[in-house]
Design an enzyme around this catalytic site. Structure first.
Site, PDB file in Angstrom:
ATOM      1  N   SER A 102       0.726  -1.232   0.200  1.00  0.00           N
ATOM      2  CA  SER A 102      -0.015   0.073   0.104  1.00  0.00           C
ATOM      3  C   SER A 102       0.862   1.130   0.002  1.00  0.00           C
ATOM      4  O   SER A 102       1.641   1.398  -0.907  1.00  0.00           O
ATOM      5  CB  SER A 102      -0.795   0.030   1.143  1.00  0.00           C
ATOM      6  OG  SER A 102      -2.075  -1.147   1.043  1.00  0.00           O
ATOM      7  N   LYS A 154     -22.187  16.842   6.677  1.00  0.00           N
ATOM      8  CA  LYS A 154     -21.318  17.210   7.681  1.00  0.00           C
ATOM      9  C   LYS A 154     -21.194  15.951   8.666  1.00  0.00           C
ATOM     10  O   LYS A 154     -20.145  15.651   9.194  1.00  0.00           O
ATOM     11  CB  LYS A 154     -21.869  18.366   8.709  1.00  0.00           C
ATOM     12  CG  LYS A 154     -20.780  18.838   9.796  1.00  0.00           C
ATOM     13  CD  LYS A 154     -19.473  19.164   8.948  1.00  0.00           C
ATOM     14  CE  LYS A 154     -18.534  19.876   9.910  1.00  0.00           C
ATOM     15  NZ  LYS A 154     -17.460  20.364   9.291  1.00  0.00           N
TER      16      LYS A 154
END
Length: 297
Positions: A102, A154
């Site tokens: 990764s 949000k």
């Protein structure tokens, strides 16, 4: 005091020789080693170490020694950028240890060449975000939550409710963009076509030998192999002097204690090699624990 200091450094030098380490008191050509160890959460120390070797004229080349399952996107990219900046002045090779996957593989791509052990775990070219939904659990214990927000996104990824399809689509677009950035780096450095890389860049991992066959790494070998290769590339004759970044201490007393403890530990641990299995299990555990609820390569 001067006599005591000379005696102290003579003792350290002698213990260093016994421990099989090279002395730091040398002006010959050097190969620097910068470690990228563990989950990549912050880039500060690695970047500073790269910059330190970049300013040291006695260091002719740098080995980026990677033992990491990946980590934060931005931190991985900052290390990558720092390596690319260092390559403007010095030659840099990447050497993979147990795992370089990764974000660890992204960092390795910045090296001029990549050296992996045959059993190194690498690849995992992908991007991922994790979220946990505890809504049903909270309901069972009688816990309710309320949210007051100024925008509909949000509280995206909130653990107290199911994510909407609109929110999933928004986050998928974010992950896809991070993934494309990763692919761009691999394609740029590994001379692999976009069609070819997409067939293997689906999160799967490879051994070092498999990765070499796929063109993801260049050579198979250990750290010493990488050091000898770099020494030859930079024109160092004979065995190179290997150095590590200077550790930063708050006081001279901290430096004395740290140097003494480190050297004595190296001497005493020569025969204590029975903890490999424990280290292996702990490395596996840390890799499992690396799935944090933040973005990771």
């Amino acid at each position: 005091m001067l006599f005591l200091l000379l005696m102290f450094f003579s003792l350290i030098h002698g213990l260093t020789f016994i421990a099989g380490k090279r002395s730091a008191f040398t002006s010959t050509n050097k190969i620097g080693i910068v470690d990228v160890e563990g989950i990549i959460k912050d880039s500060t120390e690695v970047v500073e170490n790269l910059q330190e070797f970049g300013k040291d004229d006695s260091v002719k080349g740098v080995i980026l020694r990677i033992n990491s399952p990946g980590g934060g996107v931005a931190a991985s990219q900052e290390i990558y950028d720092a390596v690319m900046e260092l390559r403007k002045r010095k030659r840099v090779l990447a050497s993979m240890s147990s795992v370089a996957a990764s974000g660890g593989y992204l960092v390795a791509c910045a090296g001029e060449k990549i050296v992996a052990n045959p059993g190194t775990l690498t690849g995992s070219i992908s991007a991922v975000m994790y979220f946990t939904n505890t809504e049903e659990l909270l309901s069972k214990v009688g816990v309710k939550a309320s949210v007051i927000k100024s925008g509909k996104y949000k509280d995206i990824g909130s653990p107290i409710r199911e994510m909407t399809e609109d929110e999933k689509s928004l986050l998928q677009g974010l992950v896809d963009d991070i993934y494309r950035q990763f692919l761009d780096v691999v394609i740029r450095h590994r001379a692999i076509s976009s069609n070819t890389i997409k067939n293997i860049a689906d999160g799967r991992i490879f051994t070092g030998r498999q990765a070499q066959q796929l063109g993801l790494v260049d050579y198979l070998g250990d750290k010493q192999y990488a050091i000898k290769m770099l020494a030859k590339l930079v024109g160092i004759q004979g065995d190179p002097v290997v150095v590590y970044p200077r550790k930063r201490y708050e006081s001279m007393l901290d430096y004395f204690f740290q140097q003494t403890g480190s050297t004595l530990s190296s001497v005493l641990s020569r025969e204590q090699n029975l903890s490999f299995g424990i280290h292996y299990l702990m490395d596996s555990y840390r890799m499992r624990m690396s799935v944090l609820p933040d973005m990771t390569h």
